[in-house]
Scaffold this motif. Sequence first.
Motif, mmCIF file in Angstrom:
data_model
loop_
_atom_site.group_PDB
_atom_site.id
_atom_site.type_symbol
_atom_site.label_atom_id
_atom_site.label_comp_id
_atom_site.label_asym_id
_atom_site.label_seq_id
_atom_site.Cartn_x
_atom_site.Cartn_y
_atom_site.Cartn_z
ATOM 1 N N UNK A 61 2.315 -8.787 5.114
ATOM 2 C CA UNK A 61 1.781 -10.126 4.868
ATOM 3 C C UNK A 61 0.382 -10.106 4.270
ATOM 4 N N UNK A 62 -0.401 -9.108 4.636
ATOM 5 C CA UNK A 62 -1.698 -8.988 3.979
ATOM 6 C C UNK A 62 -2.086 -7.516 3.857
ATOM 7 N N UNK A 63 -3.072 -7.234 3.034
ATOM 8 C CA UNK A 63 -3.388 -5.825 2.756
ATOM 9 C C UNK A 63 -3.835 -5.050 3.998
ATOM 10 N N UNK A 64 -4.530 -5.723 4.922
ATOM 11 C CA UNK A 64 -4.992 -4.997 6.106
ATOM 12 C C UNK A 64 -3.805 -4.528 6.950
ATOM 13 N N UNK A 67 -2.319 -1.550 5.346
ATOM 14 C CA UNK A 67 -3.095 -0.311 5.563
ATOM 15 C C UNK A 67 -2.924 0.209 6.983
ATOM 16 N N UNK A 68 -2.892 -0.717 7.933
ATOM 17 C CA UNK A 68 -2.672 -0.279 9.322
ATOM 18 C C UNK A 68 -1.290 0.359 9.458
ATOM 19 N N UNK A 114 0.865 -1.182 0.000
ATOM 20 C CA UNK A 114 0.000 0.000 0.000
ATOM 21 C C UNK A 114 0.908 1.240 0.000
ATOM 22 N N UNK A 121 -1.973 -3.143 -5.703
ATOM 23 C CA UNK A 121 -3.219 -2.858 -6.420
ATOM 24 C C UNK A 121 -3.719 -1.503 -5.971
ATOM 25 N N UNK A 122 -4.164 -0.685 -6.892
ATOM 26 C CA UNK A 122 -4.730 0.601 -6.494
ATOM 27 C C UNK A 122 -6.214 0.466 -6.181
ATOM 28 N N UNK A 123 -6.657 1.278 -5.244
ATOM 29 C CA UNK A 123 -8.095 1.363 -4.981
ATOM 30 C C UNK A 123 -8.713 2.241 -6.061
#
Lengths: 762, 162, 288
Positions: free
Chosen positions: A117-120, A123-124, A39, A277-279
């Motif tokens: 490791x993952x998108x969440x 983002x955090x 991200x 990946x873009x939002x």
Amino acid sequence: MTEYQSVGKSVTRLEALDKVTAETKYGVDLKFPGMLYARILRSPYSHARIGRIDTSGAAALPGVRAILTTDDSPPVSYNAVYSGLSDKFVKHLVQDQRVFDEVVRYVGEPVAAVAADDPLIAERALELIDVDYEPLPDVFTPEDALAPGAPLVHDESPNNIVGRPIFFQMGDVEKGLAEADVVLQERYTTPRHQGTPMEPHVCVASWDRQGKVTIWTSTQIPFRVRFVLARVLGISEGRIRIIMPQVGGGFGAKQEVSIEPICALLAKKAGRPVKLELSRSEEFACTTTRHGAIMDLRMGARKDGTLTAMDGRLILDTGAYVAHGLGVATLASISFTGIYRCPNLRYEAKVVYTNLSTSGALRGFGQYQVLFPVESHMDMLAERLGMDPLEIRMKNHIQVGEPDPRTRFILESCGLDECIEEGARRIGWHKKRQQRSEGTVRRGIGMSCIMDVSGAKPFLPEQSAAMIKCNEDGSVTLLTGVADTGQGIRTALAQIVAEELGIGAEQVHVTAGDTEITPFDLGNYASRTTYVAGMAVRKAAAEVKSKLSEAASEMLEARLEDLVWEAGRIYPKGAPQKAVSVPQVARYAQHTKAVSIMGTATHTPPHNAPGFQAHFVEVEVDTETGRVKVQRVVAANDVGKAINPQDCEGQIEGGILQGIGFALSEDLRFDESGHPINARFSEYEVPGPDWVPEIETILVEPIEPTGAYGAKGIGDIVVTSMAPSIANAIYHATGARVRRLPLSPENVLQALDESKGSGAAG
Amino acid sequence: MNRKRVPLTLTVNGEEVSLNVEPRQTLLEVLRDELDLTGARRGCEENFCGACTVLLDGVAVHSCSVLAVQAQGSKVTTVEGLAADGRLHPLQEAFVEYGALQCGYCTPGMVLSALALLTEKPRPTEGQIREHLIGNLCRCTGYVKIIQAIQAAAAKMEGGAP
Amino acid sequence: MIEEVEFLEPASVEEAAGLLARHGDEAKLIAGGQTLIPMLWQRLITPRYLVSLKSIAGLSAVEKDRQGNLLVGAGATHRTMETSPLVREGWPLLAETIEKVAAPQIRNLGTLVGDVCHSDYGADPPAALLVMEARARIVGSGGERWLPLDNFFLDLYGTALAPDEVLAQIEIPAVPDGAATAYLKYCLRAMDPAIVGVAVMLSMKEGRCQDARIALNGASPVPYRARLAEQALKGWPLDEGHIDEAARLAQEQAEPMSDSHASAEYRGRMVNVFVKRALRAAEERASR
């Protein structure tokens, strides 16, 4: 017209079955063992100097594997579209961009990036990065940016002008205007449009132990991405492999290096594959848009309609970085000067920096901002002269045998008269033009003509290459560097190969868009691929054919010059009973003769074969709300030979609906702090199915001698007509002239108010 | 990454599936990331574009705006479940025949949205097709051939095809 | 990307209200989720608990009570109403309104009560509900109360619901005999919220307006009844002069806002245009 067995047929897309069953894999579908998710932290300021960046909180978050900030930015500046430029142009190249700069110049510019490791978790982590911004003065419109004392977006560019203005002149404009019986001068403005391909930008990067990086990316220009990345990453092209998975639409929005550098650098730092990946909101706010523009236009004409002068001054808002800015300004000069014959021309374009997101390529590249003005002007000139809008256009447009004033290329094919005549007939022009609509909801009819190049010659060293290998079953494998973003180029190229060899298009296996495997191609832009790559492919296929003939001659014990090719079979002249099939010959060559049959070719076209169109519209204008509805479109296009008519129609229909959105509603706007106001599908009004008018397409097919089987480009031109055609139809319906796009209810209502105020009649 | 998961049972394309999901996961994420059904696609994250359309208990929904746990016990149909015994669904056939796809990204959502329509209204008018498709954006085709394909499929399906 | 959250499934409205009372700001109700989930995705809100109404038995019902009122439960989807013969026949204004809500996918899951609670000024149902003089049954941890919807919408996105309250049901009285209704929505794409939405209920007698109710959404931060405009019509024939006057009064009452779809000035002007058009549409139906 010559009848072909594959070319000119609406062959089903090679990949249609996979798309309709979702077997097709897009970049967003890619997954690798150990893959991380990235991200980007983006600037909330339109212009600021980055101070300290504290990543300690993010780094401490379990699952965070790599963080990039300004400290990790390679020490090079680049231009996101640089490549394929001849040496003459390279010295003018403006390289104003860094992966992470110490100064951010638009809201949404990358400041840092995280792979986790993952998108969440990613983002955090972004929320835990602390950045000190020192806000700098900002500027959001090109007019403000050009004002004396305006804040500078780049210190190196005084007055915020990129390089020197693009300038072209021929004859003497002032003299031409003096000779005119009618002179019109107006200002037009066109907004920023977003391409909004349905698949947002996506990229996966993975390094091997030899220091080689493979990048799967949703791009229209794989070889140019490789070229720019080589500079950014400081490694040679051969160490970079760009692979295009299926791409979910481009339209120009994927025509520059965008997220690939960040993704590659994260993957290198983490030592693992990384996916970015873009939002959708990033897609709107942080990827490129059409350049917003202001054009001041003066044109003069004699009583008989002959143009005497055209004088256009264009200002393009390039946003924070130049990218395609000078390219758009340059190609716009051809659009401006090319379509109508005029002895006195002057064109000047200033490309201006502002603190908004970077403008870039978008379908209608270099046409949109200048032809809405010109085609609006042509209608007004016709009215002042008491001429029919068709007549003034037919009188002035360029004809076969005439040179383009800007490029000096001689026009070799032009079906514009037929487009105008046939379009007018189908829409009922002459009758409907006489009708005057009354009441609250009024109907009107309008049209415009557009010319557009196929490829960017002479400004880019246009080229495509092709390799074809013959398999022992008689099928062939085509390796091509073209980028199929959905327009169907793989199928069109397969049809050309199939035609050349007398086999079915399904016998042509196409591998495209992989810089390691396929030969060089400049990419998918400027309506170039069918025109340029089509010819490269045809040449390579001809070589395969000639080698197959040699094998057949040996096999049939016949002289080469006596062989007849017919419907995929080869026989000695006068002895069709001896015929052998292409598969038989291929097998013979491979297994008996022990020769692999292959063909290779590169092609650079002699010029840029313009395509033409005349698009007619019928509209309904609600004079109380200003709302315009397009009821009917008749679209006549000179496409040269239509290699695949169904796909040509699809391009036209899709282009028209995009064009209706660009004309009526689409307008990416920003607030007073430079934040986008409508960076969402729910707020930026792309057309839905409820906006589809009745569309009738007409293919006009003059043979272009420099294109494969006579083909020319079609991709860009189709979006450009709707704005001027609709504006002209609004004028016909109501007497109100709208010179500011979009032709939104508010802009139309304002024009209606003004026309009432001025007492102009409909 | 030890986030709390809860059990979920769905019937996906006719097959019962039990797995553990995070309550925060949307149906779209579960279909794509847990079940590898990539026909449902993210085109936005705001319940608008329709690229993520699937059928939930027979009706079309935007799977980006349904939590997987909300679908507990439901039947889900994705585009992967349409072709039966290697034969395309008439809607899929019509999309191919009419050239109703270009980049193909919106195609699965379009096909499923159309299927929901034809289940309720076997012979929709052109106007009804447009109205029904407003929750599905396509940026390539201008919708013209999509509408034609749906009409053709409707005729074919009513004529007795599967 | 949606943050970690716990999904709670109470068995009754009272239990749901209790969960809201216990978790306060950290909890959010979810019915269809059609507005809420995109907000979670965009991290506009990050509740720790989602309290689902879907598991509550009977809450999805749409039915007629003995007094002839339509009762719409908090779990009832737009689709349920769209496909309900009861609604179509008895409350055609509601049916006409629901058809214009967003897209089929959203109507299939989204709820009428959810639309009311989110109180987005561009949402379609509130104008129709105000015109029909609907009431809300609100259940809190301390008990139940009834509130006319006219008093429900307070300010931009703000409602009369206390943090621990659930709007359990909406009660819509029977449409008066002979009343004609219309809902006009003005937006550019069918998917969009209303720039202006006007609902009208009109009773005509011998060519004169006996009763007129007009309500608007999109026009102001909250939906509203245009009562001055209504008064200006009562007792008069619906000629151009009276319709113009009503439209002027409705516009005067509007406090239009600017957003990505329309400027405040334009919105105000459209209030005028669409109040006139809605009145004419209803009048035409009344005279049939």
